[in-house]
Structure formats: C-alpha cells, structure tokens
Design a protein around this motif. Structure first.
Motif, PDB file in Angstrom:
ATOM      1  N   HIS A  85       0.841  -1.200   0.000  1.00 26.08           N
ATOM      2  CA  HIS A  85       0.000   0.000   0.000  1.00 26.08           C
ATOM      3  C   HIS A  85       0.878   1.253   0.000  1.00 26.08           C
ATOM      4  O   HIS A  85       1.879   1.317   0.705  1.00 26.08           O
ATOM      5  CB  HIS A  85      -0.916  -0.003   1.237  1.00 26.08           C
ATOM      6  N   PRO A  86       0.501   2.268  -0.780  1.00 26.80           N
ATOM      7  CA  PRO A  86       1.334   3.483  -0.858  1.00 26.80           C
ATOM      8  C   PRO A  86       1.456   4.248   0.452  1.00 26.80           C
ATOM      9  O   PRO A  86       2.372   5.060   0.605  1.00 26.80           O
ATOM     10  CB  PRO A  86       0.620   4.338  -1.925  1.00 26.80           C
ATOM     11  N   HIS A  87       0.558   3.993   1.408  1.00 26.55           N
ATOM     12  CA  HIS A  87       0.640   4.689   2.688  1.00 26.55           C
ATOM     13  C   HIS A  87       1.178   3.794   3.807  1.00 26.55           C
ATOM     14  O   HIS A  87       0.975   4.074   4.989  1.00 26.55           O
ATOM     15  CB  HIS A  87      -0.725   5.280   3.057  1.00 26.55           C
ATOM     16  N   THR A  88       1.871   2.719   3.427  1.00 29.55           N
ATOM     17  CA  THR A  88       2.644   1.936   4.384  1.00 29.55           C
ATOM     18  C   THR A  88       4.083   2.413   4.283  1.00 29.55           C
ATOM     19  O   THR A  88       4.807   2.063   3.341  1.00 29.55           O
ATOM     20  CB  THR A  88       2.558   0.429   4.081  1.00 29.55           C
ATOM     21  N   LEU A  89       4.482   3.241   5.233  1.00 30.59           N
ATOM     22  CA  LEU A  89       5.774   3.939   5.142  1.00 30.59           C
ATOM     23  C   LEU A  89       6.537   3.931   6.451  1.00 30.59           C
ATOM     24  O   LEU A  89       7.468   4.728   6.635  1.00 30.59           O
ATOM     25  CB  LEU A  89       5.547   5.395   4.706  1.00 30.59           C
ATOM     26  N   ALA A  90       6.171   3.030   7.363  1.00 27.17           N
ATOM     27  CA  ALA A  90       6.743   3.110   8.700  1.00 27.17           C
ATOM     28  C   ALA A  90       8.130   2.494   8.807  1.00 27.17           C
ATOM     29  O   ALA A  90       9.057   3.098   9.352  1.00 27.17           O
ATOM     30  CB  ALA A  90       5.794   2.451   9.703  1.00 27.17           C
ATOM     31  N   HIS A  91       8.275   1.283   8.334  1.00 33.47           N
ATOM     32  CA  HIS A  91       9.488   0.524   8.642  1.00 33.47           C
ATOM     33  C   HIS A  91      10.194   0.032   7.380  1.00 33.47           C
ATOM     34  O   HIS A  91       9.709   0.221   6.268  1.00 33.47           O
ATOM     35  CB  HIS A  91       9.116  -0.669   9.538  1.00 33.47           C
ATOM     36  N   LEU A  92      11.319  -0.619   7.602  1.00 26.58           N
ATOM     37  CA  LEU A  92      12.122  -1.116   6.488  1.00 26.58           C
ATOM     38  C   LEU A  92      11.584  -2.460   5.983  1.00 26.58           C
ATOM     39  O   LEU A  92      12.311  -3.456   5.929  1.00 26.58           O
ATOM     40  CB  LEU A  92      13.584  -1.236   6.917  1.00 26.58           C
ATOM     41  N   HIS A  93      10.294  -2.472   5.659  1.00 24.70           N
ATOM     42  CA  HIS A  93       9.643  -3.665   5.114  1.00 24.70           C
ATOM     43  C   HIS A  93       9.211  -3.363   3.691  1.00 24.70           C
ATOM     44  O   HIS A  93       8.313  -2.554   3.474  1.00 24.70           O
ATOM     45  CB  HIS A  93       8.428  -4.060   5.954  1.00 24.70           C
ATOM     46  N   THR A  94       9.843  -4.008   2.729  1.00 25.87           N
ATOM     47  CA  THR A  94       9.582  -3.685   1.333  1.00 25.87           C
ATOM     48  C   THR A  94       8.521  -4.589   0.726  1.00 25.87           C
ATOM     49  O   THR A  94       8.308  -5.707   1.192  1.00 25.87           O
ATOM     50  CB  THR A  94      10.866  -3.848   0.499  1.00 25.87           C
ATOM     51  N   PRO A  95       7.883  -4.117  -0.336  1.00 30.67           N
ATOM     52  CA  PRO A  95       7.059  -5.041  -1.119  1.00 30.67           C
ATOM     53  C   PRO A  95       7.999  -6.011  -1.835  1.00 30.67           C
ATOM     54  O   PRO A  95       8.941  -5.571  -2.506  1.00 30.67           O
ATOM     55  CB  PRO A  95       6.346  -4.117  -2.119  1.00 30.67           C
ATOM     56  N   PRO A  96       7.788  -7.310  -1.693  1.00 35.30           N
ATOM     57  CA  PRO A  96       8.725  -8.253  -2.309  1.00 35.30           C
ATOM     58  C   PRO A  96       8.503  -8.382  -3.810  1.00 35.30           C
ATOM     59  O   PRO A  96       7.388  -8.247  -4.301  1.00 35.30           O
ATOM     60  CB  PRO A  96       8.414  -9.571  -1.591  1.00 35.30           C
TER      61      PRO A  96
END
Length: 487
Positions: free
Chosen positions: A82-93
């Motif tokens: 989601h474009p508004h998931t910006l918290a942590h160093l978790h990337t879309p795989p």
C-alpha cells in the motif's frame, strides 16, 4: 490410519497439495484485489481476542483453516504494497522472490552440509562470490547467508573480537573463552547505529557497556573528529578498542557515514571495521549513487540485507568478510556432518547457524529475472522521489523538515507548536500516528531527534509517485486539527 493427505509425494498423488495451493492462491488474489487500506484498523485488543478464540485442539478441514487465516490473519496484516505503508524497512517483495519462496519451502533444503543441499550449496557460494565481487572486497573475501542484519552484525563483531585476541596475545577465544583483558574490550559506533551493536556485545560476553557511542551531525552521520577523540580517550584509559562500526543507512535518518574516513581512522588504530549496510548497502547496484558507499571495499566485514532494498521476502541477509581466514574461528568438525578431510563444501563451517534456509535462491533467481541494473535504477527512482517528498513537506506551512534526506527516509513534524509544551507536542504526534494506524488510514513511524518527536516516512516502493503523498499529508493535517480541538 493413512497420513498421505498431509504430505507432498513423488509421482501423481499430490491432489490435496494442488487443491490447497490453488485455494491459497485465490485467497491472496482476492485479498489484494479488495484491500484498499494499509491496515484493517482492528484494535489490538479485538484482534488478540479473535485470534485467541481459535480452538487449537479442534482439527478442521484445511480449506476451513485457509479461510480462517484469510479472515483473521491476512486481512489484519500490514499490507506493505500500500502506498501509505511507510513506517518501517519492510519492502514489497518482488514477484520472483515470492516464487522462489515456493521452491525453498517445497524442497526444504538444510544448508549446513553438501549432502543435504547439493545444488543449494553451490548456489549460495555463487551468490556470495557475486556479492564479494560487487562490493570489491578482494580475492581473499568470502561470506555466508544469514537471517538478516542482526545475525550479520553479531557475526561480524564476533569475528572482530576473536581476531583482536589472536593478534593481541595469541589467545584463542573459541577454545579458551574470553581473555583476562576481555573487560577492557570496546566497540565504537555512532549514537545512531543500530541497537544490535549493543545486543551483539551482550551476546559476546562483553556487555552492552562495552559499546561506546560517538555523536552524530544533524543528518545522523558519525562525527569523525569525535571518533578519533573517542579512540584516543579509550587508549589513554588503558582500554582496548577492538572494532569500529560504520553505518550505511541508519534506521532513523537513512544516514550513510563517511565510510572511507571512518575506515582510515580505524586502520590507524588497528581496529576491525564493520560496515552495517543492511539498509543502504544496496546502493552498490546504482551507477548514480554507489559513490556514497566509497570505502566499503576496505572494510573487514559488511552486513547486507536482501529483505530491504533488494526487495526479497523476509528473511534474507548476508555477512561478507575481507579475509576468509577469519571464518576459522567458527569452524567445528562434527563426525556426522562436516568431517575433517571432507573435500565437499559444507556451509556450516562458516556459520553460527546449523540448519538454515536456502535464501540464496531468491537473489539467484532475481538476478536472472530482474537484473542488477534494473534494481539499481529502482534505487535511483526511489531517491529521486524521496527528494521530491522532502521538498513537498518543506514547502508546506503546516510541517517542518528535520533535515535533508540522505537515503530514502524523510523526518518531519508539525510546524506550529502553539502554546503546547514540548512533552504535549510530542504526545500529539504520537496520537496522530496511532490514530492513522487504528483507522486504517496509514502506517507511518515516529522517532526522536534531540528530544523532539518526528514523523518518519521510509520510502521503499519504487512504484510510488509524488501524487501518493499529498493525500497522506492531508490526512495527517486533518487528524492533527481534530486532535487539537479535542484537547
């Protein structure tokens, strides 16, 4: 009783597996098609209660279990796409990484000895060789895949400790434990370095107080003058600096230390240099930005995380070392596993783990399906977007920027404190972040700089555009106004 239905089989007896995989595929497909929020917004207590209500003593058909997993787990997970998931160093795989996971799980190779993972052993070594060449660590270099930055940092510092003792007094820590001067050993890092430096020191028997932190500048980079003064002060106290940790991408700022200068200072002090490149180390694939990592090729050890900017599924990392001889402090022969005189490559010889996953397959397939050049171009796109987002925030009267971004992290806060105290103003930011999360509007982070709380955007998705951020900033503004009215 037959247990056939619970396992995969050779031949043509795999209908239960095929049906379950097809159902799971449809479940994930439906989730992605119909999810429009980064999080469901379900309150922590409600989520916990629903999950605890599952009766683990009640065995049900697999199709029902898949449906339960969809409703309670998948729908209440953070959607990293989601474009508004910006918290942590978790990337879309990457898609290819998800596919590689299917191979990894199905084949279930154990990466400790060649006779358990013939092809997998060679694939991992091929990937390690590629990494050592990419980071230009030299002909004596080697490495091993790990679960991520925590394990990589621990291993790098453990090898640093053992190497120091060997050179300082010919002491073998692997055989004899810490030397009598162990309490004098010190590890130096910046005050923005990852907390796993302290955790590693504790696990190594040195204790967290053995870690000495050095101040950083406003952008989170280590102060090299202060670093030299710290080394001199420690030696004046008859203490023993054994390793210096430089960071290529701090968690808070995305700051990259001046690696060349830090390593030069460390070498003059006869210290091992470890570069924590878990976040920013991927820039080596960018023709435009890899100069930010100048000097990394001189490091004694380097941590690399593939489940960050290499876009691999969690977990996947590696430790690279400049001189493979140092791996010998981890070597232990077991008659059933890696017998002395065994000419076959056994990866357990250079790992603190015995059984470990075949994670190297993910990068092996990615380089073939996506390519290092395209990955590097993704980083160029991402860093360009980060600059645009920072300028958008800077141009807004409602927000103030903490500092110019160095990687893909943007720190900012509300600009108008009004009559609120610092404590209350910090609490307002916390409430905004939590309300955005529990409404399912956005997943953003927070951090403190000099006692002030800042919002943190960690940009990782190269598919985003600047248009994704204006509505998010509006949500933050409106939430702030609403909460201020309530106060």
């Amino acid at each position: 009783m037959s247990y056939t239905q619970y396992f995969m089989h050779l031949g043509e007896k795999n209908r239960p597996f095929e049906d379950a995989m097809a159902l799971t595929h449809e479940t994930v497909k439906d989730l992605f098609k119909n999810s429009h929020m980064p999080y469901s917004g379900l309150a922590p207590e409600a989520l916990k209660a629903q999950l605890e209500a599952i009766d683990l003593n009640n065995v049900r058909p697999l199709a029902e279990v898949i449906e339960t997993t969809k409703q309670l787990v998948a729908k209440n997970s953070i959607l990293v796409q989601h474009p508004h998931t910006l918290a942590h160093l978790h990337t879309p795989p990457l898609i290819v990484s998800v596919l590689a996971e299917h191979f990894i799980a199905t084949l279930n190779q154990s990466m400790d000895s060649w006779d358990q993972a013939p092809a997998a052993t060679y694939v991992e070594q091929i990937m390690v060789d590629w990494l050592c060449e990419t980071y230009q660590l030299g002909e004596r270099s080697d490495g091993v895949f790990t679960s991520g930055g925590t394990q990589s940092n621990l291993m790098g510092l453990l090898l640093a400790r053992d190497c120091f003792a060997k050179k300082h007094s010919a002491h073998n820590i692997q055989q004899d434990g810490l030397p009598e001067y162990g309490h004098k050993m010190r590890i130096i890092c910046s005050d923005k370095s990852h907390f796993t430096v302290q955790k590693s020191a504790a696990l190594m028997g040195l204790g967290e107080r053995a870690v000495v932190t050095v101040k950083t500048n406003v952008q989170g980079q280590i102060d090299c003058q202060a670093l030299q003064m710290t080394i001199d002060a420690l030696k004046a106290q008859d203490l023993l600096p054994i390793a210096i940790v430089a960071t290529a991408g701090t968690t808070d700022h995305g700051a990259i230390d001046d690696l060349k200068k830090v390593i030069d200072i460390a070498k003059k002090a006869a210290c091992w240099t470890h570069v924590d490149g878990a976040y920013g180390g991927a820039l080596m694939l960018s023709d435009k930005h890899k100069q930010r990592l100048a000097g990394i090729e001189l490091a004694d050890s380097v941590s690399v995380d593939f489940h960050k900017l290499f876009y691999q599924t969690i977990s996947c990392g590696a430790l690279l070392i400049k001189d493979k001889e140092n791996f010998k402090s981890l070597l232990h022969h077991a008659d059933y596993l890696n017998r002395e005189g065994d000419e076959l490559p056994n990866l357990v010889d250079k790992s603190i783990a015995t059984t470990k996953r075949f994670d190297a397959l993910k990068m092996f397939m990615t380089l073939q399906a996506v390519g290092a050049k395209t990955l590097g171009e993704m980083y160029d796109t991402l860093l360009d977007l980060t600059t645009k987002v920072a300028k958008l925030i800077e141009s807004s009267l409602e927000f103030e920027l903490c500092c110019q971004p160095l990687l893909s992290t943007v720190l900012f806060r509300l600009s108008d404190q009004g009559t609120m105290s610092d404590v209350v103003f910090n609490q307002l930011h916390q409430k905004i972040r939590l309300q955005l999360l529990t409404r399912g509007d956005a997943v953003i982070a927070e951090t403190k700089v000099d006692g002030k709380l800042f919002f943190k955007f960690t940009l990782l998705n190269p598919c985003l555009t600047i248009d994704d951020f204006a509505p998010l900033l509006e949500k933050i503004k409106s939430t702030a106004i609403q909460l201020q009215k309530e106060v």
